[in-house]
Design a protein around this motif. Structure first.
Motif, short mmCIF file in Angstrom:
data_model
loop_
_atom_site.label_atom_id
_atom_site.label_comp_id
_atom_site.label_asym_id
_atom_site.label_seq_id
_atom_site.Cartn_x
_atom_site.Cartn_y
_atom_site.Cartn_z
N LYS A 118 0.04 -0.39 0.79
CA LYS A 118 0.12 -1.64 0.03
C LYS A 118 0.93 -1.43 -1.24
O LYS A 118 0.82 -0.38 -1.87
CB LYS A 118 -1.29 -2.03 -0.43
N ASP B 217 -2.27 -0.49 6.42
CA ASP B 217 -1.61 -1.39 5.47
C ASP B 217 -0.11 -1.14 5.52
O ASP B 217 0.33 0.01 5.65
CB ASP B 217 -2.11 -1.13 4.05
N ASN C 57 2.10 -3.88 -4.82
CA ASN C 57 2.29 -5.18 -5.45
C ASN C 57 3.74 -5.27 -5.91
O ASN C 57 4.50 -4.29 -5.82
CB ASN C 57 1.27 -5.44 -6.57
N THR D 101 3.80 -2.57 3.78
CA THR D 101 4.59 -3.48 2.93
C THR D 101 5.94 -3.67 3.63
O THR D 101 6.68 -2.70 3.87
CB THR D 101 4.81 -2.84 1.54
N ASN E 219 2.04 -7.12 4.04
CA ASN E 219 2.39 -7.95 2.91
C ASN E 219 3.91 -7.82 2.79
O ASN E 219 4.43 -6.71 2.86
CB ASN E 219 1.68 -7.41 1.66
N LYS F 2 1.30 -12.75 3.46
CA LYS F 2 0.61 -11.73 4.25
C LYS F 2 0.60 -12.11 5.73
O LYS F 2 0.60 -13.29 6.07
CB LYS F 2 -0.85 -11.63 3.78
#
Ligand code: SF4
Length: 359
Positions: free
Chosen positions: A273, A238, A275, A240, A311, A298
């Protein structure tokens, strides 16, 4: 090789060469198969489709028409010429090999299989392809296409991922190489695999020039061949991605000189990841003066052993962070080639500029 296998394979050169004369695709590197053009095309074609390679090939050999030009090319220009093809080590190895060829062979590839094999980025298949196509040396060029074709023709159930099986096929092909047109024969085998004896259980046997001798077809098992052990699952990573913007510039950084995408430029990222709320908090804690954050979506990129699930966020800052290199969108386009993995975010950045969020 059994007597029966030899009898079958001995019929291949005449069947395939007459088919190749009629059906071979017209490809730019086949027009003038100089050693340099064959070499560049073979390296580009590793892990990349023919249609995707065509424009890259033309641009590459026009910009760098000789091995000496390749040896002296600026790294950023080289990566720019390669941008989008992926597997950038191929480009780096080309330059390293070109330097060696200039130093040791006066700028011409050696007409010798073993000498070719010594060059960075050239393995048995590529050395065989260059030796046979450009120098007419009787050497096989066995890649995945050829392994599939031979497995089907002989109805062989050996695991083609095993080095021993590949060596075996190389030995078999070596015994049936024609005296003349060895390069065309090697290309005809590859061509059959690329256009007729297709992978993933979809051979086009009804239009195949070797159907009459194909054991896999006659036994009705061709679509199940070849046998391959499954590769270990890819690791999922993952990420970011941060599109950090300040004073009309975006932040980029250079990756380490080893490992995945070594030495290439990229957008800063976090290997986990996040948010929007978590990211905002984390950036502020690290001293970033954040003025706004927008999610940009994404994206996924698959490498051979790892898959990035990304993301991204567009982050406007009031002050630039000194640890990064800050560039305009124009500089990013022209001087800092980004790997394909970041294409989605580069496009998001361009769209953002067009909608004037980039301030
Ligand atoms: Fe492949 Fe079918 Fe041709 Fe056999 S007959 S070589 S399986 S396409």
């Amino acid at each position: 090789m059994t007597q029966q296998e030899q009898t079958i394979l001995q019929q291949l050169p005449s069947l395939l060469l007459s088919w190749y004369d009629q059906q071979a695709r017209i490809l730019p590197w086949r027009e003038q198969p100089t050693p340099y053009r064959v070499w560049i095309s073979e390296i580009m074609l590793q892990q990349t489709r023919v249609e995707a390679v065509k424009p890259y090939f033309e641009r590459f050999v026009t910009t760098l028409p000789t091995i000496a030009d390749l040896a002296n090319v600026d790294d950023q220009l080289l990566l720019k010429l390669w941008e989008g093809l992926g597997y950038y080590n191929r480009a780096r190895n080309l330059k390293r090999a070109a330097k060696f060829v200039v130093k040791e062979y006066g700028g011409e590839l050696p007409a010798d299989y073993q000498a070719l094999l010594m060059l960075p980025g050239i393995g048995a298949y590529t050395a065989g392809a260059i030796a046979s196509i450009a120098f007419h040396i009787r050497r096989p060029a066995v890649d995945g296409n050829v392994l599939r074709v031979i497995s089907r023709i002989l109805a062989k159930k050996d695991d083609i991922t095993l080095p021993k099986v590949k060596e075996n096929v190389e030995e078999m092909i070596t015994k049936i190489l024609p005296e003349q047109r060895v390069g065309d024969f090697n290309q005809s085998l590859m061509e059959l695999g690329a256009t007729v004896c297709l992978p993933n259980g979809e051979p086009l046997c009804q239009t195949c020039p070797v159907q009459a001798i194909c054991q896999g077809y006659q036994q009705g098992i061709a679509p199940e061949l070849p046998i391959k052990t499954k590769k270990a699952d890819r690791k999922i990573q993952d990420k970011t991605i941060l599109l950090l913007l300040c004073n009309g510039k975006v932040a980029i950084r250079q990756r380490e000189n080893k490992g995945l995408l070594a030495g290439l430029w990229e957008f800063p990222s976090i290997d986990e990841k996040r948010n929007k709320t978590q990211l905002e908090r984390e950036l502020i804690q690290q001293g970033y003066l954040v003025s706004s954050i927008h999610p940009v979506g994404k994206s996924k990129h698959i490498f051979s052993h790892i898959e990035w699930r990304m993301n991204g966020y567009l982050v406007h800052l009031n002050y630039p962070v000194p640890e990064f290199t800050w560039v305009t969108e124009e500089e990013l386009q022209e001087q800092y080639p980004l790997p394909t993995a970041f294409k989605f975010y580069q496009q998001a950045l361009e769209e953002d500029i067009q909608t004037s969020l980039f301030q």
